[in-house]
Design a protein around this motif. Structure first.
Motif, mmCIF file in Angstrom:
data_model
loop_
_atom_site.group_PDB
_atom_site.id
_atom_site.type_symbol
_atom_site.label_atom_id
_atom_site.label_comp_id
_atom_site.label_asym_id
_atom_site.label_seq_id
_atom_site.Cartn_x
_atom_site.Cartn_y
_atom_site.Cartn_z
ATOM 1 N N ASP A 138 -0.262 -9.429 5.850
ATOM 2 C CA ASP A 138 0.379 -8.153 6.190
ATOM 3 C C ASP A 138 1.748 -8.365 6.825
ATOM 4 O O ASP A 138 2.674 -7.580 6.590
ATOM 5 C CB ASP A 138 -0.515 -7.351 7.134
ATOM 6 N N GLN A 614 -0.006 -0.680 6.694
ATOM 7 C CA GLN A 614 -0.381 -0.981 5.310
ATOM 8 C C GLN A 614 -0.188 0.255 4.426
ATOM 9 O O GLN A 614 0.285 0.160 3.279
ATOM 10 C CB GLN A 614 -1.831 -1.456 5.246
ATOM 11 N N LYS A 615 -0.561 1.424 4.965
ATOM 12 C CA LYS A 615 -0.423 2.664 4.197
ATOM 13 C C LYS A 615 1.044 3.008 3.956
ATOM 14 O O LYS A 615 1.422 3.451 2.859
ATOM 15 C CB LYS A 615 -1.122 3.805 4.944
ATOM 16 N N ASP A 618 2.413 0.762 1.272
ATOM 17 C CA ASP A 618 1.894 1.077 -0.059
ATOM 18 C C ASP A 618 2.400 2.409 -0.595
ATOM 19 O O ASP A 618 2.353 2.651 -1.809
ATOM 20 C CB ASP A 618 0.364 1.091 -0.043
ATOM 21 N N SER A 619 2.869 3.286 0.282
ATOM 22 C CA SER A 619 3.319 4.600 -0.173
ATOM 23 C C SER A 619 4.844 4.732 -0.180
ATOM 24 O O SER A 619 5.421 5.296 -1.113
ATOM 25 C CB SER A 619 2.722 5.706 0.702
ATOM 26 N N ASP A 642 4.253 11.566 9.663
ATOM 27 C CA ASP A 642 4.699 11.777 8.284
ATOM 28 C C ASP A 642 6.052 12.477 8.248
ATOM 29 O O ASP A 642 6.911 12.153 7.410
ATOM 30 C CB ASP A 642 3.656 12.604 7.516
#
Length: 926
Positions: A138, A614-615, A618-619, A642
């Protein structure tokens, strides 16, 4: 036949796409960087440069990384990259903290408890390796460049040996001692805790007022100046009734005034300042004070323990205050640090009836076998039975908890090993003094970190370094079975053990037969079974890592961690450094805050507000996460959500669009063959280069040097938006698109853009490592190139006076241009013109501004992006904007009187005809 003039302008493309698609493309870049061994290549390129060492504070090898880990590692990476670009050799060796209780607990959970010790340690090592592999993956995904193939681990055999050597050096220097004193003790852990392992949370406790019968009534009467003091009680107040079995005294303040009060319960001794509130608690309002004495007059008077057949004295202590209670303090030296210190002054017994598991010993009268928490109601019942419980309420107060188990801890006296803060070392210097001197010469970012560390060093107790654990670096000493003294050859013996640990790891100690080293002496000595506090492990890595690896250096230039590490790693490193070498192992300390959600709330899974790195990777991509880190002021809390990431993404898009424009307009430019000498550049291009060099000086020379990354990002984003997008690039488009492809006017612009682009990519490289290198490959034509393989861009230099005059001239012109743009927008808003090129501008300029504008001659219209400028001198500056009466050129979109008057060229102007068929227009300034 009509001509498509769109094909005659220099509208170029670039392989640098508008959309980054970072989440999809970054993993491939990471893979390529690793295959190319970029870190190794960088080490060769920077060999021989001055060193800059950021020593990595090791994360704990347990669980996936969270957003706080990401902030920490990205900040470190930004610093390492920016220092590399500044001309340093800045190796980065990541590390992991591998020993300690959390790993033990996980192994017990996975494999059970009844495992042979050697096998248990083997399982702990295997588990830590698995966790390191996950975390490493990571961290690498974040773009963090380091020696990932050779990180340091506190469980490496050589590192374990050097941690042992650090302990030996501290002992040689006279700072280590064994003592029985109260320590933070976690019942769940079955071990002492370090200061950094203690958290404070609210707890409900029984707050009780307890009377200690006075033994010598005559002496008490004399002290208070009364005739009779029979049946008097000295009243204490405590929130830990379970500690009363260990009571050895009642402490008074030497300076407070105490009163003797006549009540329905008899005479009570209370501090006068607190008496009214105390008597109200007991329901004895209005009880008269019949005598007064200060604490010193009562010293030594004997009291009866409230439920044991022993007497305890009145003693004096400066720790007694009037913050709460009665002004008389129950004193149990086995269960409190201040109690222990005052007890030592009075030579009180250290009676600890509580065992490791938090239960009373079998010979503890009334409470044998009870846990301390079970004992609270039992103690209250015994006090009630004896008629000495004056009040009992439930109190919510801040209480120490174990940071791992989140359970209340206790103070209990145990035989432990300590590094003394005030004990003079071999050279006569106390460690606390050395540590304070070290803090004085350390530079702090932000500056408030100094006061925080000073306060913690000033108030901290002796450091309890021994733990009763299995998975940890052992304290490799032999102690005499009768005297408890260390073996007289402890230093050489420790080194022999360290050499074995280098080969076999800590198991070399645990499996060692003392006879192998002690021979016939072995029967008189025993091995210590204690392990070291894990903070000692990580705190020793300045010796175990910095001094052992040839690519590193001691002391480190910088330690960087979260704000909790003032009481953790910053402090343990400082103390081990001062206790071994006499100074801190770092020159600078940088502290960052914790991550919170968009509302400022602490993140927790139960609240559903956790943002996982990680999210985000990945996004959105790691560069978005890195840009968020760099754009946020880390000196306080870092808010993420967000919505915040959406704003960061918009900033990224604006930066990317700027880079795309620059790269597109350089796609046919060869800096070796096409560059225009600086002296021959158009004046506006020289000014643009000057602006870019000033940006680089602000960002690279100041912001990065001060670790002010959010200011660096503000500077870069502002520059791209204002100096570039709203001014220079806006003005430049006509020249780039409409002049001859190989004309001096266009090549001058491209020369400036090359300098700007190269500098801007290097400035962005430490933060947007993926995007900068993607763009750098387009600029250089090589995928193997990297911004990191270079240093900050070297701009052509103007003499200082000339640079100042050029800057002043164009700043004045830009100010006037801003006013003109407002007037033009007003016309557009009134639907009198379309684009600004439909406008004509009349300027009456004052005596200061006129010569500046006049010097630009016919190029003035390009600066204001209008089709015509009429300039006149006047007493004051005035602007008049009107619509052009002429036709629009199909090629350059300027409005001109000669549009359509050139045979064979349709509706274009003479300037465009000259650019297409003639020698090309001449630009001198813009």
């Amino acid at each position: 036949m009509s001509i498509d003039y769109r094909k005659t302008v220099n509208l170029l493309d670039t392989p640098f796409p508008m959309r980054g698609d970072l989440a999809k493309r970054e993993p491939a870049w990471v893979k390529r960087w690793q295959e190319e061994k970029r870190y190794d290549k960088l080490r060769k390129l920077t060999a021989g440069r001055p060193k800059f060492i950021l020593h990595d504070g090791p994360p704990y090898a347990n669980g996936d990384i969270h957003i706080g880990h990401a902030v920490n590692k990205v900040l470190k990476d930004i610093i390492v990259r920016s220092r590399t670009l500044s001309g340093f050799d800045a190796p980065y060796v990541p590390g992991w903290d591998c020993h300690g209780l959390p790993i033990e607990l996980m192994v017990e959970k996975l494999h059970g408890k009844n495992i042979p010790a050697a096998r248990f340690r083997e399982l702990c090592r295997e588990y830590a390796k698995e966790q390191i592999a996950r975390q490493k993956k990571d961290f690498i995904r974040l773009g963090v460049l380091g020696d990932w193939d050779n990180p340091y681990l506190t469980m490496d055999f050589k590192t374990e040996a050097d941690i042992v050597r650090t302990l030996g050096k501290i002992n040689d220097n006279g700072y280590l001692f064994k003592g029985e004193k109260p320590v933070h003790w976690c019942i769940e852990c079955g071990s002492a805790l370090a200061e950094a392992e203690v958290e404070y949370e609210d707890k409900v406790s029984p707050a009780v007022d307890v009377g200690f019968p006075v033994v010598d009534a005559a002496a008490l009467a004399e002290a208070f100046g009364v005739d009779n003091a029979d049946n008097a009680l000295a009243v204490i107040w405590t929130t830990t009734p379970w500690t009363l079995p260990a009571n050895q005294a009642v402490a008074l303040s030497p300076t407070l005034a105490y009163g003797l009060y006549r009540t329905q319960r008899g005479l009570l001794v209370l501090a006068k300042e607190l008496a009214e509130a105390a008597l109200a608690r007991y329901g004895f309002d209005g009880s008269p004070c019949i005598g007064e004495a200060n604490g010193e007059a009562l010293e030594g008077l004997r009291l009866s323990h409230p439920f044991y057949a022993r007497q305890v004295p009145f003693i004096l202590g400066d720790h007694v205050t009037t913050d709460a209670g009665t002004g008389l303090v129950h004193t149990a030296p086995a269960h409190g640090l201040e109690d222990f210190q005052v007890g030592r002054a009075y030579d009180l017994p250290i009676d600890n009836p509580v065992m490791d598991d938090g239960r009373y010993k079998s010979d503890t009268e009334f409470f044998a076998g009870l846990s301390v928490w079970e004992a609270n109601p039992a103690v209250l019942a015994k006090l009630e039975e004896n008629g000495v419980l004056l009040a009992h309420v439930k109190l919510t107060h801040s209480y120490p908890h174990c940071w791992r188990h989140k359970t209340p801890i206790i103070f209990r006296a145990t035989a432990q090993w300590f590094i003394g803060m005030d004990k003079p070392g071999k050279d006569g210097e106390p460690l606390r003094k050395r540590a304070r001197q070290a803090v004085d010469v350390t530079e702090f970012f932000p500056a408030w970190g100094r006061a925080r560390l000073e306060a913690m060093i000033g108030g901290r107790p002796d450091w309890c370094v021994s733990r009763q654990r299995n998975w940890g670096v052992p304290m490799t000493f032999f102690v005499h079975r009768e005297t408890g003294e260390l073996h007289p050859r402890s230093g050489p013996l420790l080194e022999e053990v360290a050499l074995r640990i280098e080969q076999q790891g800590i198991e070399a100690w645990f499996s060692l037969d003392p006879k192998e080293l002690l021979g016939d002496e072995a029967d008189n000595y025993r091995k210590l079974t204690d392990t070291l506090d894990v903070w000692f492990d990580s705190g020793s890595t300045h010796f175990a890592v910095l001094k052992q690896r040839p690519e590193l250096a001691w002391p480190a230039d910088l330690y960087l961690e979260g704000s909790d590490q003032h009481r953790g790693w910053f402090q343990s490193s400082l103390l081990t450094g001062c206790a071994t070498i006499g100074r801190a192992p770092y020159k600078q300390l940088l502290t960052h805050g914790f991550v919170v959600d968009g509302k400022g709330m602490k993140m927790s899974k139960s609240k559903g507000n956790v943002v996982a790195p990680q999210k985000v990777n990945d996004s959105l991509g790691a560069d978005i996460l890195r840009l968020w880190v760099a754009s946020t002021d880390y000196s306080g809390e870092l808010a993420i959500s967000d919505e915040i990431l959406k704003r960061v993404t918009e900033s990224y898009r604006r930066l990317r669009n700027t880079l795309r424009f620059l790269l597109a307009n350089l796609s046919d430019f060869d800096p070796i063959n096409d560059a225009v000498p600086f002296a021959d550049l158009l004046e506006l291009d020289r000014y643009a280069i000057l602006m870019a060099s000033q940006l680089q000086e602000r960002v690279a020379g100041d912001c990065y040097t001060r670790y002010a990354f959010h200011q660096a990002m503000q500077e870069i984003v502002g520059y791209c938006g204002e100096e570039m997008g709203a001014f220079y690039l806006d003005v430049l488009k006509d020249r780039l698109y409409t002049t001859g492809a190989d004309s001096r006017a266009r090549r001058s612009a491209q020369t400036a853009l090359y300098h700007i682009t190269r500098s801007l990519l290097l400035l962005l490289g430490p933060v947007l490592c993926f995007t900068a290198d993607e763009a750098w490959a387009v600029l250089t034509g090589s995928d193997e190139e990297s911004t990191l393989f270079h240093t900050w861009h070297e701009f052509p230099q103007l003499p200082a006076e000339e640079a100042e005059a050029l800057s002043a001239k164009w700043e004045a012109i830009r100010a006037l241009r801003a006013q003109a743009n407002k007037d033009i927008e007003a016309l557009r808003g009134a639907d009198k013109i379309g684009s600004s090129l439909q406008a004509e501008l009349t300027i009456v300029a004052d005596e200061t501004l006129y010569p500046l504008l006049a010097s630009i001659e016919d190029d003035l219209k390009f600066v204001f992006i209008v089709s015509r400028v009429t300039l006149a001198a006047g007493d004051e500056t005035r602007l008049t904007v009107g619509a052009s009466a002429h036709e629009k050129c199909d090629r350059c979109w300027h409005y001109s009187a000669d549009v359509g008057q050139h045979a064979g060229h349709g509706d274009i102007c003479g300037r465009c005809v000259d650019n297409l068929d003639g020698k090309g227009e001449v630009r001198r300034y813009a």
